[in-house]
Design a protein around this motif. Sequence first.
Motif, PDB file in Angstrom:
ATOM      1  N   SER A 199    -107.897-104.119 -11.110  1.00 55.75           N
ATOM      2  CA  SER A 199    -108.586-104.118 -12.249  1.00 55.75           C
ATOM      3  C   SER A 199    -108.487-102.757 -13.155  1.00 55.75           C
ATOM      4  N   PHE A 200    -107.735-101.823 -12.496  1.00 53.62           N
ATOM      5  CA  PHE A 200    -107.617-100.644 -13.095  1.00 53.62           C
ATOM      6  C   PHE A 200    -105.998-100.356 -13.443  1.00 53.62           C
ATOM      7  N   LEU A 201    -105.737 -99.463 -14.571  1.00 54.95           N
ATOM      8  CA  LEU A 201    -104.600 -99.265 -14.633  1.00 54.95           C
ATOM      9  C   LEU A 201    -104.275 -97.802 -14.378  1.00 54.95           C
ATOM     10  N   THR A 202    -103.240 -97.649 -13.435  1.00 57.96           N
ATOM     11  CA  THR A 202    -102.994 -96.138 -12.754  1.00 57.96           C
ATOM     12  C   THR A 202    -101.663 -96.142 -12.726  1.00 57.96           C
ATOM     13  N   ASN A 203    -101.123 -95.152 -11.943  1.00 63.29           N
ATOM     14  CA  ASN A 203     -99.721 -94.725 -11.920  1.00 63.29           C
ATOM     15  C   ASN A 203     -99.098 -95.672 -10.958  1.00 63.29           C
ATOM     16  N   LEU A 204     -97.835 -96.391 -11.301  1.00 69.31           N
ATOM     17  CA  LEU A 204     -97.257 -97.227 -10.660  1.00 69.31           C
ATOM     18  C   LEU A 204     -96.471 -96.758  -9.486  1.00 69.31           C
ATOM     19  N   LYS A 205     -96.397 -97.210  -8.500  1.00 74.14           N
ATOM     20  CA  LYS A 205     -95.619 -96.806  -7.384  1.00 74.14           C
ATOM     21  C   LYS A 205     -94.603 -97.868  -6.560  1.00 74.14           C
ATOM     22  N   ASN A 206     -93.581 -97.888  -6.634  1.00 72.63           N
ATOM     23  CA  ASN A 206     -92.726 -99.102  -6.065  1.00 72.63           C
ATOM     24  C   ASN A 206     -93.143-100.443  -6.706  1.00 72.63           C
ATOM     25  N   GLY A 207     -93.436-100.223  -7.968  1.00 69.59           N
ATOM     26  CA  GLY A 207     -93.723-101.588  -8.791  1.00 69.59           C
ATOM     27  C   GLY A 207     -95.174-102.014  -8.541  1.00 69.59           C
ATOM     28  N   GLY A 208     -96.060-101.277  -7.825  1.00 68.67           N
ATOM     29  CA  GLY A 208     -97.465-101.694  -7.706  1.00 68.67           C
ATOM     30  C   GLY A 208     -98.322-100.517  -7.885  1.00 68.67           C
ATOM     31  N   LEU A 209     -99.665-101.048  -7.491  1.00 65.70           N
ATOM     32  CA  LEU A 209    -100.544 -99.912  -7.806  1.00 65.70           C
ATOM     33  C   LEU A 209    -100.699 -99.191  -6.555  1.00 65.70           C
ATOM     34  N   ALA A 210    -100.925 -97.964  -6.750  1.00 61.11           N
ATOM     35  CA  ALA A 210    -100.686 -96.627  -5.904  1.00 61.11           C
ATOM     36  C   ALA A 210    -102.204 -96.761  -5.189  1.00 61.11           C
ATOM     37  N   VAL A 211    -102.407 -97.518  -4.256  1.00 61.54           N
ATOM     38  CA  VAL A 211    -103.836 -97.681  -3.636  1.00 61.54           C
ATOM     39  C   VAL A 211    -103.504 -96.850  -2.395  1.00 61.54           C
ATOM     40  N   PRO A 212    -104.663 -96.016  -2.275  1.00 56.66           N
ATOM     41  CA  PRO A 212    -104.763 -95.209  -1.210  1.00 56.66           C
ATOM     42  C   PRO A 212    -104.875 -96.181   0.184  1.00 56.66           C
ATOM     43  N   LYS A 213    -104.053 -95.648   1.212  1.00 61.89           N
ATOM     44  CA  LYS A 213    -104.144 -96.156   2.529  1.00 61.89           C
ATOM     45  C   LYS A 213    -105.262 -95.879   3.394  1.00 61.89           C
ATOM     46  N   SER A 214    -105.828 -96.766   3.961  1.00 62.97           N
ATOM     47  CA  SER A 214    -107.025 -96.348   5.045  1.00 62.97           C
ATOM     48  C   SER A 214    -106.849 -97.167   6.398  1.00 62.97           C
ATOM     49  N   MET A 215    -106.900 -96.183   7.419  1.00 62.87           N
ATOM     50  CA  MET A 215    -106.481 -96.704   8.773  1.00 62.87           C
ATOM     51  C   MET A 215    -107.593 -97.753   9.220  1.00 62.87           C
ATOM     52  N   TRP A 216    -108.923 -96.918   9.136  1.00 64.52           N
ATOM     53  CA  TRP A 216    -110.056 -97.600   9.774  1.00 64.52           C
ATOM     54  C   TRP A 216    -110.791 -98.273   8.893  1.00 64.52           C
ATOM     55  N   PHE A 217    -111.167 -98.243   7.681  1.00 69.84           N
ATOM     56  CA  PHE A 217    -112.122 -98.687   6.995  1.00 69.84           C
ATOM     57  C   PHE A 217    -111.455 -99.601   5.968  1.00 69.84           C
ATOM     58  N   PRO A 218    -112.288-100.665   5.416  1.00 72.05           N
ATOM     59  CA  PRO A 218    -111.688-101.490   4.435  1.00 72.05           C
ATOM     60  C   PRO A 218    -111.601-100.641   3.263  1.00 72.05           C
ATOM     61  N   ASN A 219    -110.683-101.144   2.233  1.00 77.59           N
ATOM     62  CA  ASN A 219    -110.287-100.105   1.047  1.00 77.59           C
ATOM     63  C   ASN A 219    -109.647-100.821  -0.013  1.00 77.59           C
ATOM     64  N   ASP A 220    -110.184-102.201  -0.219  1.00 77.81           N
ATOM     65  CA  ASP A 220    -109.664-102.960  -1.153  1.00 77.81           C
ATOM     66  C   ASP A 220    -110.240-103.199  -2.556  1.00 77.81           C
ATOM     67  N   HIS A 221    -111.319-102.340  -2.841  1.00 75.19           N
ATOM     68  CA  HIS A 221    -111.961-101.986  -3.988  1.00 75.19           C
ATOM     69  C   HIS A 221    -112.640-100.539  -4.504  1.00 75.19           C
ATOM     70  N   LEU A 222    -112.612-100.633  -5.768  1.00 76.29           N
ATOM     71  CA  LEU A 222    -113.354 -99.101  -6.029  1.00 76.29           C
ATOM     72  C   LEU A 222    -114.914 -99.634  -6.004  1.00 76.29           C
ATOM     73  N   CYS A 223    -115.721 -98.822  -5.616  1.00 76.57           N
ATOM     74  CA  CYS A 223    -117.257 -98.946  -5.567  1.00 76.57           C
ATOM     75  C   CYS A 223    -117.992 -98.242  -6.645  1.00 76.57           C
ATOM     76  N   LEU A 224    -118.768 -98.669  -7.330  1.00 81.93           N
ATOM     77  CA  LEU A 224    -119.592 -98.034  -8.379  1.00 81.93           C
ATOM     78  C   LEU A 224    -120.913 -97.856  -7.790  1.00 81.93           C
ATOM     79  N   VAL A 225    -121.004 -96.382  -7.348  1.00 85.05           N
ATOM     80  CA  VAL A 225    -122.310 -96.176  -6.433  1.00 85.05           C
ATOM     81  C   VAL A 225    -123.186 -95.119  -7.606  1.00 85.05           C
ATOM     82  N   ARG A 226    -124.446 -95.383  -7.282  1.00 86.40           N
ATOM     83  CA  ARG A 226    -125.368 -94.529  -7.905  1.00 86.40           C
ATOM     84  C   ARG A 226    -126.076 -93.620  -6.850  1.00 86.40           C
ATOM     85  N   LEU A 227    -125.819 -92.304  -7.039  1.00 83.55           N
ATOM     86  CA  LEU A 227    -126.265 -91.250  -6.180  1.00 83.55           C
ATOM     87  C   LEU A 227    -127.608 -90.439  -6.864  1.00 83.55           C
ATOM     88  N   THR A 228    -128.808 -90.940  -6.775  1.00 85.08           N
ATOM     89  CA  THR A 228    -129.868 -90.228  -7.044  1.00 85.08           C
ATOM     90  C   THR A 228    -130.633 -89.208  -6.252  1.00 85.08           C
TER      91      THR A 228
END
Length: 326
Positions: A199-228
């Motif tokens: 859903s986000f436009l960002t720098n393209l890398k190898n024809g796709g989104l430059a999604v940061p890799k994660s070895m141990w945790f799911p990382n398929d989304h960006l999460c909108l988080v409220r910290l109060t």
Amino acid sequence: RFIACPRLARTVQRCLQDGAGAGPQPILLEFAAGPGILTRTLLNTGVRVVALEGNSAFLPNLQSLENSLDGQLKVIYCDFFKLDPLATGTVRPPAMRSEKLFETMGVTAVPWSADVPVKIFGILPQKKERTNLWKLLFALYECNSIFRYGRVELNIFVSEREYKVLAAKPGDPRAYQALTVLGQVGCEIQLLHMEPWSSFLTNLKNGGLAVPKSMWFPNDHLCLVRLTPRQNLFTGGLKPTDASTFIFMVKQCLARPKSRLIDKLNSWSLDDVDELLRELEIPKNALTRNLYPEDYKRLFEALQNSNMFTETWFHDEVLECLKNIN
């Protein structure tokens, strides 16, 4: 740099409105406003918006939008993550002192016990995501920078990987970290929305989104988080002046999460460790990763009350730790 699509902008608008009370709304500060897609949607709620942008290429469009409104939007040339640089002397844009920023916004400091004075919204840069989270937590605990003005609320998009760390439960072998404990002790953490990277436009890398890799945790989304920030954070033995010691204690305890808490305390040559754990109702064989965040706060307050942390050697280690982090 991430740019949200119009549909996502409307979703963000709903999420921020859902958390709004019936009374007057605090100023909404949006950092890295970019082309203003989210800015325009946020303005539709009727809230007053201050848009920070550190890239001068985006400023003309934002300033044109500002000029078309009657004071509802204020645009400031500023990089949010270059607030309060350590260097002394003249500060050149897009860096800025928080005093100057809040003066420009017309916001004055309120007591920690007061309502939220400012709400902040933005997408955390992925390149230094963990570093920026740590910077915000240090400022919160020490009541520095933006938190000199009260319990500033953060509504930020973070990677799913970092959200899993912030929301982790005791005992999780990988996700439960010092950042978890300090985040949960300092803030109420609420997941508002999860959005796929696509859903986000960002720098393209190898024809796709430059999604940061994660070895141990799911990382398929960006999460909108409220910290109060918690209103009762400093009502016990924890004070802003002691914050660096508390942060150091938590980081040291969870540096080896499989270690026993009693062994860590004994390594600091503290007195009456067995009695201390009995009073706190913490099992002698408890692993550091099995303590709840509030257990760490209670432990720290008990140590402060017993003057166990007054030894020079401990404070020397705290200063060395902070120097390395900075």
